[in-house]
Write an enzyme that holds these catalytic residues in place. Structure first.
Site, PDB file in Angstrom:
ATOM      1  CG  HIS A  17      -2.005  -1.099   1.346  1.00 28.80           C
ATOM      2  ND1 HIS A  17      -1.803  -1.698   2.223  1.00 28.80           N
ATOM      3  CD2 HIS A  17      -2.470  -1.619   0.214  1.00 28.80           C
ATOM      4  CE1 HIS A  17      -3.104  -2.742   2.800  1.00 28.80           C
ATOM      5  NE2 HIS A  17      -2.750  -2.276   1.131  1.00 28.80           N
ATOM      6  CE  LYS A  41     -13.389  -8.309   4.860  1.00 22.04           C
ATOM      7  NZ  LYS A  41     -12.351  -7.354   4.129  1.00 22.04           N
ATOM      8  NE  ARG A  90      -3.157  -6.850  -4.312  1.00 20.68           N
ATOM      9  CZ  ARG A  90      -3.758  -7.169  -3.344  1.00 20.68           C
ATOM     10  NH1 ARG A  90      -3.474  -7.871  -1.707  1.00 20.68           N
ATOM     11  NH2 ARG A  90      -5.574  -6.939  -3.394  1.00 20.68           N
ATOM     12  CB  SER A 127      -4.538  -6.613   5.106  1.00 20.64           C
ATOM     13  OG  SER A 127      -4.103  -5.227   4.402  1.00 20.64           O
TER      14      SER A 127
HETATM   15  P1  ADP Z   1      -9.518  -4.645   0.156  1.00 20.88           P
HETATM   16  O1  ADP Z   1      -9.232  -3.405  -1.525  1.00 20.88           O
HETATM   17  O2  ADP Z   1      -9.281  -5.965  -0.759  1.00 20.88           O
HETATM   18  O3  ADP Z   1      -9.519  -4.695   1.104  1.00 20.88           O
HETATM   19  P2  ADP Z   1      -7.095  -3.939   0.852  1.00 20.88           P
HETATM   20  O4  ADP Z   1      -7.604  -3.025   1.394  1.00 20.88           O
HETATM   21  O5  ADP Z   1      -5.845  -4.513   1.444  1.00 20.88           O
HETATM   22  O6  ADP Z   1      -7.760  -4.569  -0.529  1.00 20.88           O
HETATM   23  O7  ADP Z   1      -5.815  -3.035  -0.315  1.00 20.88           O
HETATM   24  C1  ADP Z   1      -6.742  -1.262  -0.892  1.00 20.88           C
HETATM   25  C2  ADP Z   1      -6.283  -1.623  -1.848  1.00 20.88           C
HETATM   26  O8  ADP Z   1      -4.449  -1.145  -2.181  1.00 20.88           O
HETATM   27  C3  ADP Z   1      -6.292  -2.847  -2.852  1.00 20.88           C
HETATM   28  O9  ADP Z   1      -7.359  -2.147  -3.773  1.00 20.88           O
HETATM   29  C4  ADP Z   1      -5.207  -2.522  -4.090  1.00 20.88           C
HETATM   30  O10 ADP Z   1      -5.262  -1.506  -5.179  1.00 20.88           O
HETATM   31  C5  ADP Z   1      -3.616  -1.669  -3.484  1.00 20.88           C
HETATM   32  N1  ADP Z   1      -2.532  -2.721  -2.678  1.00 20.88           N
HETATM   33  C6  ADP Z   1      -3.415  -3.717  -1.931  1.00 20.88           C
HETATM   34  N2  ADP Z   1      -2.064  -5.025  -1.577  1.00 20.88           N
HETATM   35  C7  ADP Z   1      -1.562  -4.311  -2.378  1.00 20.88           C
HETATM   36  C8  ADP Z   1      -0.305  -4.231  -2.945  1.00 20.88           C
HETATM   37  N3  ADP Z   1       0.781  -5.057  -2.047  1.00 20.88           N
HETATM   38  N4  ADP Z   1       0.422  -3.436  -4.270  1.00 20.88           N
HETATM   39  C9  ADP Z   1       0.393  -2.854  -4.521  1.00 20.88           C
HETATM   40  N5  ADP Z   1      -1.021  -2.491  -4.033  1.00 20.88           N
HETATM   41  C10 ADP Z   1      -1.678  -2.948  -3.383  1.00 20.88           C
END
Ligand code: ADP
Length: 159
Positions: A17, A41, A90, A127
């Site tokens: 992130h 959630k 990713r 995460s």
């Molecule tokens: P979600 O939206 O599935 O809950 P997260 O909150 O973990 O996922 O991540 C938010 C956003 O951050 C994702 O939609 C993606 O665009 C980006 N993201 C998550 N993990 C990565 C990573 N390892 N590398 C680059 N971008 C990421």
């Protein structure tokens, strides 16, 4: 002022992130990290805890602000006066869902979505994977900022 929103759950924030925030912060005047409040959630950390970790981890960028939101992302973007959503991709598997969301969002309000290819160092990182590894005593210090390592350790009783 050109503003972008980086939305997500960030439960907790990872170096993947942060890499996206840092790159977006060089392209826009201001980057707003939007933490989604998901009533159905609960997550490992509360929204307030996630925001505290995000604020500490992004302080050095200088132009990254952390907020929370519920409801439609396009409404949050309008409230923040941001015309662009930035998302990290990713793998191809992320793209299928993200493309639909981006197309829906442009249809709803005209907000653009920019996709950034993830840094290959973090293309496997999520995460949930971090939480799984820590639960069984694994070392995730290469993948999350120090503030998150500390919080994970106290949450899982390893300090
Ligand atoms: P979600 O939206 O599935 O809950 P997260 O909150 O973990 O996922 O991540 C938010 C956003 O951050 C994702 O939609 C993606 O665009 C980006 N993201 C998550 N993990 C990565 C990573 N390892 N590398 C680059 N971008 C990421």
């Amino acid at each position: 002022m050109r503003r972008a929103v980086c939305p997500g759950s960030f439960d907790p924030v990872t170096n993947g992130h942060l890499d996206i925030f840092g790159r977006a912060s060089r392209l826009f005047d201001e980057v707003i990290v939007g933490v989604l409040i998901n009533q159905s959630k609960s997550g490992l950390f509360s929204v307030e805890e996630r925001m505290e970790m995000l604020r500490e981890a992004t302080a050095a960028y200088g132009n990254v602000r952390v907020e929370s939101f519920q409801g439609l992302l396009v409404d949050f973007c309008r409230d923040q006066h941001a015309a662009v959503i930035v998302k990290g991709l990713r793998a191809v598997s992320d793209f299928d869902y993200e493309l639909k969301m981006a197309q829906m969002n442009i249809g709803l309000s005209g907000v653009e979505t920019l996709f950034m290819p993830t840094n290959p160092l973090y293309s496997f990182l999520s995460s949930s994977l971090v939480k799984d590894v820590v639960k069984w005593g694994g070392d995730v210090s290469a993948y999350v900022p120090d503030v998150v390592v500390d919080r994970l350790q106290s949450r899982f009783g390893q300090d």
